[in-house]
Structures are given as structure tokens and as C-alpha cells.
Scaffold this motif. Structure first.
Motif, short mmCIF file in Angstrom:
data_model
loop_
_atom_site.label_atom_id
_atom_site.label_comp_id
_atom_site.label_asym_id
_atom_site.label_seq_id
_atom_site.Cartn_x
_atom_site.Cartn_y
_atom_site.Cartn_z
N ARG A 176 -7.70 -5.81 15.84
CA ARG A 176 -7.34 -4.42 15.55
C ARG A 176 -6.94 -3.69 16.82
O ARG A 176 -5.95 -2.96 16.86
CB ARG A 176 -8.50 -3.71 14.86
CG ARG A 176 -8.10 -2.36 14.31
CD ARG A 176 -9.24 -1.63 13.63
NE ARG A 176 -9.82 -2.34 12.51
CZ ARG A 176 -11.09 -2.73 12.45
NH1 ARG A 176 -11.93 -2.47 13.43
NH2 ARG A 176 -11.56 -3.35 11.39
N LYS A 177 -7.71 -3.89 17.88
CA LYS A 177 -7.39 -3.24 19.15
C LYS A 177 -6.05 -3.75 19.68
O LYS A 177 -5.23 -2.97 20.18
CB LYS A 177 -8.50 -3.49 20.17
CG LYS A 177 -8.28 -2.78 21.48
CD LYS A 177 -9.48 -2.89 22.39
CE LYS A 177 -9.26 -2.04 23.62
NZ LYS A 177 -10.48 -1.88 24.39
N ALA A 178 -5.81 -5.03 19.54
CA ALA A 178 -4.53 -5.60 19.99
C ALA A 178 -3.37 -5.02 19.18
O ALA A 178 -2.29 -4.78 19.74
CB ALA A 178 -4.56 -7.13 19.87
N LEU A 179 -3.57 -4.80 17.88
CA LEU A 179 -2.53 -4.18 17.05
C LEU A 179 -2.18 -2.79 17.58
O LEU A 179 -0.99 -2.46 17.74
CB LEU A 179 -3.00 -4.05 15.60
CG LEU A 179 -2.85 -5.23 14.68
CD1 LEU A 179 -3.55 -4.97 13.35
CD2 LEU A 179 -1.39 -5.56 14.44
N VAL A 180 -3.18 -1.99 17.82
CA VAL A 180 -2.95 -0.63 18.31
C VAL A 180 -2.27 -0.66 19.68
O VAL A 180 -1.29 0.05 19.92
CB VAL A 180 -4.27 0.17 18.36
CG1 VAL A 180 -4.09 1.50 19.08
CG2 VAL A 180 -4.81 0.39 16.96
N ASN A 181 -2.77 -1.50 20.58
CA ASN A 181 -2.19 -1.57 21.93
C ASN A 181 -0.74 -2.05 21.89
O ASN A 181 0.12 -1.51 22.58
CB ASN A 181 -3.02 -2.47 22.83
CG ASN A 181 -4.35 -1.85 23.20
OD1 ASN A 181 -4.53 -0.64 23.10
ND2 ASN A 181 -5.30 -2.67 23.61
N GLN A 182 -0.47 -3.06 21.08
CA GLN A 182 0.90 -3.58 20.97
C GLN A 182 1.82 -2.53 20.36
O GLN A 182 2.94 -2.34 20.81
CB GLN A 182 0.92 -4.85 20.12
CG GLN A 182 2.28 -5.52 20.05
CD GLN A 182 2.67 -6.16 21.37
OE1 GLN A 182 1.83 -6.67 22.09
NE2 GLN A 182 3.93 -6.09 21.71
N TYR A 183 1.34 -1.82 19.35
CA TYR A 183 2.12 -0.75 18.72
C TYR A 183 2.46 0.33 19.75
O TYR A 183 3.61 0.76 19.86
CB TYR A 183 1.36 -0.16 17.54
CG TYR A 183 1.90 1.17 17.10
CD1 TYR A 183 3.12 1.27 16.44
CD2 TYR A 183 1.21 2.35 17.36
CE1 TYR A 183 3.63 2.50 16.05
CE2 TYR A 183 1.71 3.58 16.99
CZ TYR A 183 2.92 3.65 16.32
OH TYR A 183 3.43 4.86 15.96
N ILE A 184 1.46 0.77 20.51
CA ILE A 184 1.70 1.80 21.53
C ILE A 184 2.68 1.29 22.57
O ILE A 184 3.59 2.01 23.00
CB ILE A 184 0.37 2.27 22.16
CG1 ILE A 184 -0.44 3.05 21.12
CG2 ILE A 184 0.61 3.11 23.41
CD1 ILE A 184 -1.86 3.38 21.54
N SER A 185 2.55 0.04 22.97
CA SER A 185 3.47 -0.56 23.92
C SER A 185 4.89 -0.58 23.37
O SER A 185 5.85 -0.26 24.09
CB SER A 185 3.01 -1.98 24.25
OG SER A 185 3.96 -2.63 25.04
N TRP A 186 5.06 -0.93 22.11
CA TRP A 186 6.38 -0.94 21.50
C TRP A 186 6.98 0.45 21.46
O TRP A 186 8.17 0.62 21.65
CB TRP A 186 6.30 -1.48 20.08
CG TRP A 186 6.19 -2.96 19.97
CD1 TRP A 186 6.04 -3.87 20.98
CD2 TRP A 186 6.22 -3.72 18.77
NE1 TRP A 186 5.95 -5.14 20.46
CE2 TRP A 186 6.07 -5.08 19.11
CE3 TRP A 186 6.35 -3.38 17.43
CZ2 TRP A 186 6.06 -6.09 18.17
CZ3 TRP A 186 6.34 -4.39 16.49
CH2 TRP A 186 6.19 -5.72 16.85
N ARG A 187 6.16 1.45 21.20
CA ARG A 187 6.66 2.82 21.10
C ARG A 187 7.14 3.34 22.45
O ARG A 187 7.95 4.25 22.51
CB ARG A 187 5.58 3.76 20.55
CG ARG A 187 5.25 3.58 19.10
CD ARG A 187 6.35 4.09 18.19
NE ARG A 187 6.69 5.48 18.46
CZ ARG A 187 6.47 6.48 17.66
NH1 ARG A 187 5.91 6.28 16.50
NH2 ARG A 187 6.82 7.71 17.99
#
Length: 172
Positions: free
Chosen positions: A61-72
Motif C-alpha cells: 500500500r505504501k509503495a502504491l502511494v509513493n509510486q503514484y506521487i512519483s508519477w504525478r
């Protein structure tokens, strides 16, 4: 014993919940699939350690959020979006609320969107959300307060959802 033992079972058991989180973060089914796939590639590389002494779901879950923020953070072209349909007899109120809410969420910054998704869809506590985002509980409270205020401004037609006593309690 293979170093990936249990990974397949983990993915099969938690795939729907993780996909829902990815979708709520991205607002797009195809981007959500890409997000989840890229994160699962990272998770499988850490699987031996995670399955031995970690919490694989929290890490994912943390990796999902971090990857999403990185993509944004990466510049990318604007994506066209459909307008909210006219209120009519063919669309029930709950469906219309979901459409408006998805569009309003898309207008939030990545951290505010992540806080709203984790707190209200994933039903995480402030402490759990802070842990996933790697910030303080005070930061989670502040981000939640500001995100809900922004949602009230962006989508005043959702006031009946955003003025729920449970949400009001969270923002105090």
C-alpha cells in the motif's frame, strides 16, 4: 523452498483491494493497472524479506502511494475528461455522486488525494495513514482538513457527503 513462496497467494487474496486503492488514487482503470503492476514488480523483489519479517500489505500500500506521487511529479500531457452528465432520470444520485467525487478527487494534489483515499476508502487510522505516507499524524490531520475543504469548494454539490458527522469528527 522458493524465495517467492506465498507471493502468488498474497496477490490473489489482496489483488482486488490493492486495485481499488490504485484506482482511487489514479482515477483511471488503465493507469491503476499499470500502477499496481509496477508496484507488484517491486514487491516481488522484496518478497523474501517481507514474508519473513514484514507486513507485505502495508508495504505494498505504501509503495502504491509513493509510486503514484512519483508519477504525478513527472510532467505529462493533459488527459481529456468527460463532463458530469446532466441530472436526469437515467442516472441515480449515488452514481452521480461517485462521478462528481472522482472528478473532484482528480483536482486534488497527490498527497491530499492519497490522504483522502487512505483515510476514507481504506479506512486507515491517522497513525496508519501517517505510517504509509511517511509523515507525522499532525501532517495527516492537516492534509485531511485542507483536502476536505478543497473538495467542498470544488464540488459543493457533494456537501451532503462531506458534511457527514463522521467526516466532521475527523477534521477537528
Amino acid at each position: 523452498m522458493d524465495r517467492h513462496d506465498g507471493f502468488r497467494e498474497f496477490v490473489l487474496a489482496r489483488q482486488q483491494a490493492l486495485m481499488r486503492t490504485a484506482y482511487l488514487l489514479t482515477g483511471d482503470a488503465h493507469l491503476a493497472e499499470d500502477l499496481l503492476q509496477s508496484v507488484l514488480v517491486k514487491v516481488v523483489g522484496q518478497w523474501a524479506r517481507l514474508s519473513r519479517d514484514g507486513n507485505p500489505e502495508a508495504y505494498t500500500r505504501k509503495a502504491l502511494v509513493n509510486q503514484y506521487i512519483s508519477w504525478r511529479r513527472r510532467p505529462r500531457p493533459e488527459l481529456p475528461s468527460a463532463e458530469v452528465p446532466e441530472r436526469g432520470t437515467s442516472c441515480d444520485e449515488a452514481a452521480l455522486d461517485r462521478i462528481v467525487l472522482r472528478q473532484a478527487l482528480a483536482k486534488l494534489g497527490p498527497r491530499q488525494r492519497a490522504v483522502i483515499v487512505l483515510r476514507f476508502w481504506e479506512d486507515l487510522t491517522e497513525a496508519q495513514t501517517a505510517e504509509v505516507l511517511g509523515c507525522s499524524i499532525g501532517n495527516v490531520k492537516s492534509q485531511t482538513h485542507h483536502a476536505l475543504a478543497r473538495l467542498r469548494t470544488i464540488a459543493p454539490e457533494l456537501a451532503h457527503l462531506l458534511n457527514d458527522p463522521q467526516i466532521a469528527e475527523v477534521t477537528r
